[in-house]
Write a protein that holds these residues in place. Structure first.
Motif, PDB file in Angstrom:
ATOM      1  N   UNK A  33       0.737  -1.121   0.026  1.00 28.04           N
ATOM      2  CA  UNK A  33      -0.087  -0.022  -0.095  1.00 28.04           C
ATOM      3  C   UNK A  33       0.897   1.192   0.136  1.00 28.04           C
ATOM      4  N   UNK A  34       0.046   2.379  -0.214  1.00 26.60           N
ATOM      5  CA  UNK A  34       0.859   3.740  -0.382  1.00 26.60           C
ATOM      6  C   UNK A  34      -0.074   4.588   0.602  1.00 26.60           C
ATOM      7  N   UNK A  35       0.715   5.637   1.474  1.00 23.69           N
ATOM      8  CA  UNK A  35      -0.245   6.467   2.267  1.00 23.69           C
ATOM      9  C   UNK A  35       0.465   7.667   2.207  1.00 23.69           C
ATOM     10  N   UNK A  36      -0.380   8.862   2.135  1.00 29.23           N
ATOM     11  CA  UNK A  36       0.382  10.064   2.616  1.00 29.23           C
ATOM     12  C   UNK A  36      -0.584  10.905   3.329  1.00 29.23           C
TER      13      UNK A  36
ATOM     14  N   UNK B 220      -4.036   3.941  -0.682  1.00 28.49           N
ATOM     15  CA  UNK B 220      -4.443   2.867  -1.474  1.00 28.49           C
ATOM     16  C   UNK B 220      -3.501   1.540  -1.112  1.00 28.49           C
ATOM     17  N   UNK B 221      -4.167   0.494  -1.348  1.00 25.89           N
ATOM     18  CA  UNK B 221      -3.618  -0.816  -1.082  1.00 25.89           C
ATOM     19  C   UNK B 221      -4.321  -2.143  -1.974  1.00 25.89           C
ATOM     20  N   UNK B 222      -3.550  -3.023  -2.266  1.00 33.96           N
ATOM     21  CA  UNK B 222      -3.922  -4.266  -2.967  1.00 33.96           C
ATOM     22  C   UNK B 222      -3.387  -5.313  -2.042  1.00 33.96           C
ATOM     23  N   UNK B 223      -4.094  -6.312  -1.865  1.00 36.16           N
ATOM     24  CA  UNK B 223      -3.888  -7.434  -0.931  1.00 36.16           C
ATOM     25  C   UNK B 223      -4.471  -8.494  -1.458  1.00 36.16           C
ATOM     26  N   UNK B 224      -4.173  -9.877  -0.915  1.00 34.51           N
ATOM     27  CA  UNK B 224      -4.693 -11.067  -1.423  1.00 34.51           C
ATOM     28  C   UNK B 224      -4.894 -12.056  -0.160  1.00 34.51           C
ATOM     29  N   UNK B 225      -5.675 -12.794   0.140  1.00 33.34           N
ATOM     30  CA  UNK B 225      -5.977 -13.609   1.243  1.00 33.34           C
ATOM     31  C   UNK B 225      -6.168 -14.806   0.727  1.00 33.34           C
ATOM     32  N   UNK B 226      -5.234 -15.827   1.372  1.00 38.29           N
ATOM     33  CA  UNK B 226      -5.463 -17.143   0.953  1.00 38.29           C
ATOM     34  C   UNK B 226      -5.749 -17.982   2.473  1.00 38.29           C
TER      35      UNK B 226
ATOM     36  N   UNK C 128     -12.536   4.465   4.242  1.00 40.44           N
ATOM     37  CA  UNK C 128     -11.794   3.606   3.611  1.00 40.44           C
ATOM     38  C   UNK C 128     -12.991   3.045   2.959  1.00 40.44           C
ATOM     39  N   UNK C 129     -12.850   2.377   1.677  1.00 36.78           N
ATOM     40  CA  UNK C 129     -13.654   1.768   0.804  1.00 36.78           C
ATOM     41  C   UNK C 129     -12.657   0.529   0.318  1.00 36.78           C
ATOM     42  N   UNK C 130     -13.335  -0.514   0.393  1.00 33.83           N
ATOM     43  CA  UNK C 130     -12.557  -1.759   0.020  1.00 33.83           C
ATOM     44  C   UNK C 130     -13.422  -2.904  -0.768  1.00 33.83           C
ATOM     45  N   UNK C 131     -12.799  -3.241  -1.852  1.00 32.09           N
ATOM     46  CA  UNK C 131     -13.531  -4.268  -2.924  1.00 32.09           C
ATOM     47  C   UNK C 131     -13.098  -5.579  -2.671  1.00 32.09           C
ATOM     48  N   UNK C 132     -13.828  -6.481  -2.644  1.00 35.00           N
ATOM     49  CA  UNK C 132     -13.432  -7.961  -2.332  1.00 35.00           C
ATOM     50  C   UNK C 132     -13.982  -8.770  -3.333  1.00 35.00           C
ATOM     51  N   UNK C 133     -13.132  -9.708  -3.926  1.00 36.71           N
ATOM     52  CA  UNK C 133     -13.657 -10.918  -4.698  1.00 36.71           C
ATOM     53  C   UNK C 133     -13.052 -12.114  -4.020  1.00 36.71           C
TER      54      UNK C 133
END
Length: 212
Positions: free
Chosen positions: A103-106, A111-117, A172-177
């Motif tokens: 992720x990046x923050x100021x 913003x952030x990209x993530x993956x969960x297994x 924060x808004x997060x979209x998950x698939x």
């Protein structure tokens, strides 16, 4: 919800309240060192269902000119309970997971990209109305969990998060698939979560509005 909280340093605390189409969650996070944090996250669903996750987060802050980049990995264990609408069956749920992210923050944007297994186990129990419904409704019909109790389930979930705010307070808004492997199960494969987050540092003698 995938926890991709982007810490700055030791002593950072984050509290958040989130909602989506069918659930609400509250989480509390503390950064033990400049690279290690812990989080406890409780989710409440419809029909008195709930889930409780606990995670360790390993992260590294990479300072940039106007902000900083945070690569991280979460390692977690969660437990929960699901009830059928007719009270014929209940499910105890447990899962283990890993979640890499970047992720990046100021001061305003993150913003952030993530993956969960995840590896998920379900244990079926008879509910209070089991005798009344058992002759008409099987676990497969009630939960659409055709392989429950026969094997673990494996999930791969991807998520994108964007946050806006100023200093300590962020929306924060997060979209998950999600996709599952290894069994036949009905699940929500696409959702979005909106959360309000407050971050402060308990080791610094500053007001909340001075911290970010």
């Amino acid at each position: 919800t995938q926890n991709v909280l982007q810490f700055k340093e030791k002593g950072d605390v984050n509290a958040s309240l989130g909602v989506d189409e069918s659930a609400s969650n509250i989480s509390l996070v503390y950064s033990i060192t400049d690279h290690v944090a812990v989080i406890s996250d409780f989710k409440s669903f419809e029909n008195e269902a709930w889930f409780w996750d606990n995670e360790a987060i390993l992260y590294k802050r990479d300072d940039q000119r106007k902000g900083y980049i945070i690569p991280a990995i979460n390692i977690g264990y969660g437990v929960g309970k699901i009830k059928s609408g007719v009270d014929a069956y209940t499910l105890d749920v447990s899962r283990q997971f890993v979640q890499p992210s970047i992720g990046y923050k100021n001061n305003i944007l993150e913003v952030a990209l993530s993956a969960r297994f995840s590896r998920v186990n379900y244990v079926l129990h008879e509910g209070p109305d089991y005798n009344h419904y058992s002759s008409n409704s099987s676990p497969e019909e009630v939960f659409e969990l055709y392989d429950v109790g026969k094997r673990p389930f494996y999930f791969a979930e991807s998520a994108f998060m964007i946050g806006l705010g100023y200093k300590a307070v962020r929306l924060r808004w997060q979209k998950i698939s999600a996709r599952t492997y290894g069994g036949n199960i009905k699940y929500i494969d696409n959702t979005a979560v909106l959360s309000l987050n407050v971050t402060f540092n308990i080791l610094k003698k500053k007001s909340v509005t001075d911290l970010r």
